[in-house]
Write a protein that holds these residues in place. Sequence first.
Motif, PDB file in Angstrom:
ATOM      1  N   LEU A 189       0.834  -1.191   0.000  1.00  0.00           N
ATOM      2  CA  LEU A 189       0.000   0.000   0.000  1.00  0.00           C
ATOM      3  C   LEU A 189       0.874   1.248   0.000  1.00  0.00           C
ATOM      4  CD1 LEU A 189      -2.507  -1.148   2.787  1.00  0.00           C
ATOM      5  CD2 LEU A 189      -2.682  -1.540   0.320  1.00  0.00           C
ATOM      6  N   GLU A 190       0.694   2.093  -0.998  1.00  0.00           N
ATOM      7  CA  GLU A 190       1.447   3.340  -1.056  1.00  0.00           C
ATOM      8  C   GLU A 190       0.804   4.367  -0.127  1.00  0.00           C
ATOM      9  OE1 GLU A 190       1.746   4.717  -5.037  1.00  0.00           O
ATOM     10  OE2 GLU A 190       2.835   2.944  -5.762  1.00  0.00           O
ATOM     11  N   THR A 191       1.632   5.033   0.675  1.00  0.00           N
ATOM     12  CA  THR A 191       1.137   6.027   1.627  1.00  0.00           C
ATOM     13  C   THR A 191       2.001   7.284   1.562  1.00  0.00           C
ATOM     14  OG1 THR A 191       2.489   5.037   3.387  1.00  0.00           O
ATOM     15  CG2 THR A 191       0.195   4.312   3.228  1.00  0.00           C
ATOM     16  N   SER A 192       1.441   8.386   1.999  1.00  0.00           N
ATOM     17  CA  SER A 192       2.218   9.625   2.062  1.00  0.00           C
ATOM     18  C   SER A 192       2.886   9.789   3.421  1.00  0.00           C
ATOM     19  CB  SER A 192       1.318  10.835   1.779  1.00  0.00           C
ATOM     20  OG  SER A 192       0.236  10.867   2.691  1.00  0.00           O
ATOM     21  N   SER A 193       2.384   9.031   4.426  1.00  0.00           N
ATOM     22  CA  SER A 193       2.984   9.021   5.762  1.00  0.00           C
ATOM     23  C   SER A 193       2.548   7.738   6.452  1.00  0.00           C
ATOM     24  CB  SER A 193       2.537  10.237   6.585  1.00  0.00           C
ATOM     25  OG  SER A 193       1.129  10.207   6.765  1.00  0.00           O
ATOM     26  N   THR A 194       3.186   7.395   7.564  1.00  0.00           N
ATOM     27  CA  THR A 194       2.792   6.191   8.289  1.00  0.00           C
ATOM     28  C   THR A 194       1.444   6.423   8.966  1.00  0.00           C
ATOM     29  OG1 THR A 194       3.994   6.905  10.262  1.00  0.00           O
ATOM     30  CG2 THR A 194       5.172   5.503   8.709  1.00  0.00           C
ATOM     31  N   THR A 195       0.577   5.427   8.910  1.00  0.00           N
ATOM     32  CA  THR A 195      -0.780   5.625   9.422  1.00  0.00           C
ATOM     33  C   THR A 195      -1.229   4.555  10.399  1.00  0.00           C
ATOM     34  OG1 THR A 195      -1.634   4.449   7.465  1.00  0.00           O
ATOM     35  CG2 THR A 195      -1.566   6.864   7.365  1.00  0.00           C
ATOM     36  N   LEU A 196      -0.955   3.268  10.114  1.00  0.00           N
ATOM     37  CA  LEU A 196      -1.684   2.196  10.771  1.00  0.00           C
ATOM     38  C   LEU A 196      -0.822   0.956  10.954  1.00  0.00           C
ATOM     39  CD1 LEU A 196      -4.485   0.758  11.516  1.00  0.00           C
ATOM     40  CD2 LEU A 196      -4.660   0.278   9.061  1.00  0.00           C
ATOM     41  N   ALA A 197      -1.053   0.248  12.082  1.00  0.00           N
ATOM     42  CA  ALA A 197      -0.480  -1.087  12.294  1.00  0.00           C
ATOM     43  C   ALA A 197      -1.533  -1.947  12.980  1.00  0.00           C
ATOM     44  CB  ALA A 197       0.789  -1.011  13.143  1.00  0.00           C
ATOM     45  N   CYS A 198      -1.532  -3.237  12.643  1.00  0.00           N
ATOM     46  CA  CYS A 198      -2.554  -4.139  13.175  1.00  0.00           C
ATOM     47  C   CYS A 198      -2.010  -5.562  13.197  1.00  0.00           C
ATOM     48  CB  CYS A 198      -3.810  -4.072  12.297  1.00  0.00           C
ATOM     49  SG  CYS A 198      -5.118  -5.237  12.734  1.00  0.00           S
ATOM     50  N   SER A 199      -2.393  -6.325  14.222  1.00  0.00           N
ATOM     51  CA  SER A 199      -2.090  -7.755  14.289  1.00  0.00           C
ATOM     52  C   SER A 199      -3.328  -8.455  14.821  1.00  0.00           C
ATOM     53  CB  SER A 199      -0.896  -8.015  15.215  1.00  0.00           C
ATOM     54  OG  SER A 199      -0.710  -9.404  15.422  1.00  0.00           O
ATOM     55  N   GLN A 200      -3.922  -9.347  14.016  1.00  0.00           N
ATOM     56  CA  GLN A 200      -5.194  -9.929  14.422  1.00  0.00           C
ATOM     57  C   GLN A 200      -5.474 -11.258  13.725  1.00  0.00           C
ATOM     58  OE1 GLN A 200      -7.351  -8.123  16.656  1.00  0.00           O
ATOM     59  NE2 GLN A 200      -8.250 -10.174  16.878  1.00  0.00           N
ATOM     60  N   LEU A 201      -5.918 -12.229  14.502  1.00  0.00           N
ATOM     61  CA  LEU A 201      -6.553 -13.432  13.962  1.00  0.00           C
ATOM     62  C   LEU A 201      -8.051 -13.245  14.113  1.00  0.00           C
ATOM     63  CD1 LEU A 201      -6.728 -16.509  13.158  1.00  0.00           C
ATOM     64  CD2 LEU A 201      -6.616 -16.984  15.601  1.00  0.00           C
ATOM     65  N   PHE A 202      -8.808 -13.470  13.044  1.00  0.00           N
ATOM     66  CA  PHE A 202     -10.261 -13.387  13.152  1.00  0.00           C
ATOM     67  C   PHE A 202     -10.899 -14.504  12.339  1.00  0.00           C
ATOM     68  CE2 PHE A 202      -9.170 -10.714   9.531  1.00  0.00           C
ATOM     69  CZ  PHE A 202     -10.156 -10.972   8.582  1.00  0.00           C
ATOM     70  N   SER A 203     -12.148 -14.758  12.625  1.00  0.00           N
ATOM     71  CA  SER A 203     -12.847 -15.844  11.950  1.00  0.00           C
ATOM     72  C   SER A 203     -13.816 -15.310  10.914  1.00  0.00           C
ATOM     73  CB  SER A 203     -13.603 -16.709  12.958  1.00  0.00           C
ATOM     74  OG  SER A 203     -14.562 -15.945  13.657  1.00  0.00           O
ATOM     75  N   ASN A 204     -13.937 -16.038   9.832  1.00  0.00           N
ATOM     76  CA  ASN A 204     -14.940 -15.753   8.815  1.00  0.00           C
ATOM     77  C   ASN A 204     -16.151 -16.620   9.152  1.00  0.00           C
ATOM     78  OD1 ASN A 204     -16.466 -15.305   6.545  1.00  0.00           O
ATOM     79  ND2 ASN A 204     -15.025 -16.218   5.103  1.00  0.00           N
ATOM     80  N   ASP A 205     -17.017 -16.095   9.990  1.00  0.00           N
ATOM     81  CA  ASP A 205     -18.105 -16.895  10.552  1.00  0.00           C
ATOM     82  C   ASP A 205     -19.094 -17.392   9.512  1.00  0.00           C
ATOM     83  OD1 ASP A 205     -17.010 -16.519  13.048  1.00  0.00           O
ATOM     84  OD2 ASP A 205     -18.245 -14.775  13.519  1.00  0.00           O
ATOM     85  N   ALA A 206     -19.073 -16.796   8.325  1.00  0.00           N
ATOM     86  CA  ALA A 206     -20.021 -17.202   7.290  1.00  0.00           C
ATOM     87  C   ALA A 206     -19.629 -18.516   6.628  1.00  0.00           C
ATOM     88  CB  ALA A 206     -20.136 -16.106   6.227  1.00  0.00           C
ATOM     89  N   VAL A 207     -18.385 -18.967   6.882  1.00  0.00           N
ATOM     90  CA  VAL A 207     -17.893 -20.173   6.215  1.00  0.00           C
ATOM     91  C   VAL A 207     -17.449 -21.203   7.247  1.00  0.00           C
ATOM     92  CG1 VAL A 207     -16.194 -21.105   4.595  1.00  0.00           C
ATOM     93  CG2 VAL A 207     -17.114 -18.801   4.249  1.00  0.00           C
ATOM     94  N   ILE A 208     -17.991 -22.413   7.165  1.00  0.00           N
ATOM     95  CA  ILE A 208     -17.581 -23.521   8.033  1.00  0.00           C
ATOM     96  C   ILE A 208     -16.451 -24.275   7.351  1.00  0.00           C
ATOM     97  CG2 ILE A 208     -18.298 -25.653   9.155  1.00  0.00           C
ATOM     98  CD1 ILE A 208     -19.499 -23.149  10.357  1.00  0.00           C
ATOM     99  N   TYR A 209     -15.383 -24.539   8.108  1.00  0.00           N
ATOM    100  CA  TYR A 209     -14.251 -25.284   7.577  1.00  0.00           C
ATOM    101  C   TYR A 209     -13.888 -26.391   8.555  1.00  0.00           C
ATOM    102  CZ  TYR A 209      -9.498 -26.444   6.173  1.00  0.00           C
ATOM    103  OH  TYR A 209      -8.376 -27.124   5.802  1.00  0.00           O
ATOM    104  N   LYS A 210     -14.023 -27.630   8.120  1.00  0.00           N
ATOM    105  CA  LYS A 210     -13.705 -28.798   8.955  1.00  0.00           C
ATOM    106  C   LYS A 210     -14.413 -28.716  10.306  1.00  0.00           C
ATOM    107  CE  LYS A 210      -9.277 -30.055   6.866  1.00  0.00           C
ATOM    108  NZ  LYS A 210      -7.831 -30.311   7.099  1.00  0.00           N
ATOM    109  N   SER A 211     -15.729 -28.504  10.263  1.00  0.00           N
ATOM    110  CA  SER A 211     -16.608 -28.453  11.432  1.00  0.00           C
ATOM    111  C   SER A 211     -16.322 -27.258  12.351  1.00  0.00           C
ATOM    112  CB  SER A 211     -16.530 -29.747  12.257  1.00  0.00           C
ATOM    113  OG  SER A 211     -15.338 -29.826  13.007  1.00  0.00           O
ATOM    114  N   SER A 212     -15.414 -26.375  11.928  1.00  0.00           N
ATOM    115  CA  SER A 212     -15.145 -25.151  12.688  1.00  0.00           C
ATOM    116  C   SER A 212     -15.363 -23.969  11.760  1.00  0.00           C
ATOM    117  CB  SER A 212     -13.717 -25.172  13.233  1.00  0.00           C
ATOM    118  OG  SER A 212     -13.454 -24.032  14.021  1.00  0.00           O
ATOM    119  N   VAL A 213     -14.835 -22.798  12.126  1.00  0.00           N
ATOM    120  CA  VAL A 213     -14.942 -21.628  11.261  1.00  0.00           C
ATOM    121  C   VAL A 213     -13.649 -21.448  10.482  1.00  0.00           C
ATOM    122  CG1 VAL A 213     -16.612 -20.424  12.703  1.00  0.00           C
ATOM    123  CG2 VAL A 213     -14.163 -20.149  13.164  1.00  0.00           C
TER     124      VAL A 213
END
Length: 312
Positions: A189-213
């Motif tokens: 992502l090209e930026t004009s200055s530093t803006t954001l940092a993030c670290s996250q595991l999240f689930s896609n609840d709309a999709v079941i995968y191997k009996s889990s999310v």
Amino acid sequence: MSQNHLKDFYDTLKISASLCLYPGMSCKEKPIKAHSIQNSRVFDLLNSEGHVIGLKPKILDPHQPEIIFDKIGRNKASIFEGFCGKHDKELFNEIDNFEFDRTNQKQLFLLAYRSVAKELHACISKAIKIQTAYLNTKENNILSEHSRNALFATQCIVDACDLLEFKNQIDLALLNGDYQVLTHRIFELETSSTTLACSQLFSNDAVIYKSSVSRIIMNIFPKSEKLTYAIFSSTKDEKGIVDDYLHKCIHTSSELRKYEISKMVIRNSENFFLNPKHFETWSKIKQVKILKYLVDTLFQDLDRDDYEYNLF
């Protein structure tokens, strides 16, 4: 609510899991306060006068919680107690002490692994908090045994166990050096200055995968003032599911991509931080809209459109 009950509530908020999450979870050493987002490199670029902007809970009268944006000291931002000092240093040396290389599969794996560990720690801590609160209220005859709160406490424990099983699979790959078990979709992502940092595991609840999310691991961080990486990781088997989830990011222009990624951050993460100088350019209306969107998606995934949601 009596003063004793209030004291129990506030004491419960301070509870946190205290164990080293090194594979096997047999380490008895005390976990240290470590960053889920790099302090020495990422927060070097993101901080202003030793602070970043993050989310904070605020208790209003009469004891109503609210989420606000506020300054956080860079040494306290993104902290979690997931590993003892020895294992934290041993595990993450490759990403903490070396320049990031987007072609380095071990670095990409470790970025994702730390996000998984951070979320497991948060999930276990949440289960402990909710169960403790439920037992306290039950003991004080505030709730019946079959209340909705009892079911919620049980669900938190189930969620923690489910996530632990997922981490155990990633642990095995870590111990075997099988870093290819994870696949990564990387956006520059090209930026004009530093803006954001993030670290996250999240689930896609709309999709079941191997009996889990289905699970998606999101890491966003500035490499320089002009370049920010957004990396979405998953198991190889879930690559198609994740690409479907990211289809707007994949098939759009660079500016719209930043907007779509921003919405994913707001909907799925509490562990993101902003450059204070960038945050100061936001209007009050923009801040309120982002916080409302965040709160509205705490328990359901809502894909809304408003360009004020753009975090970049």
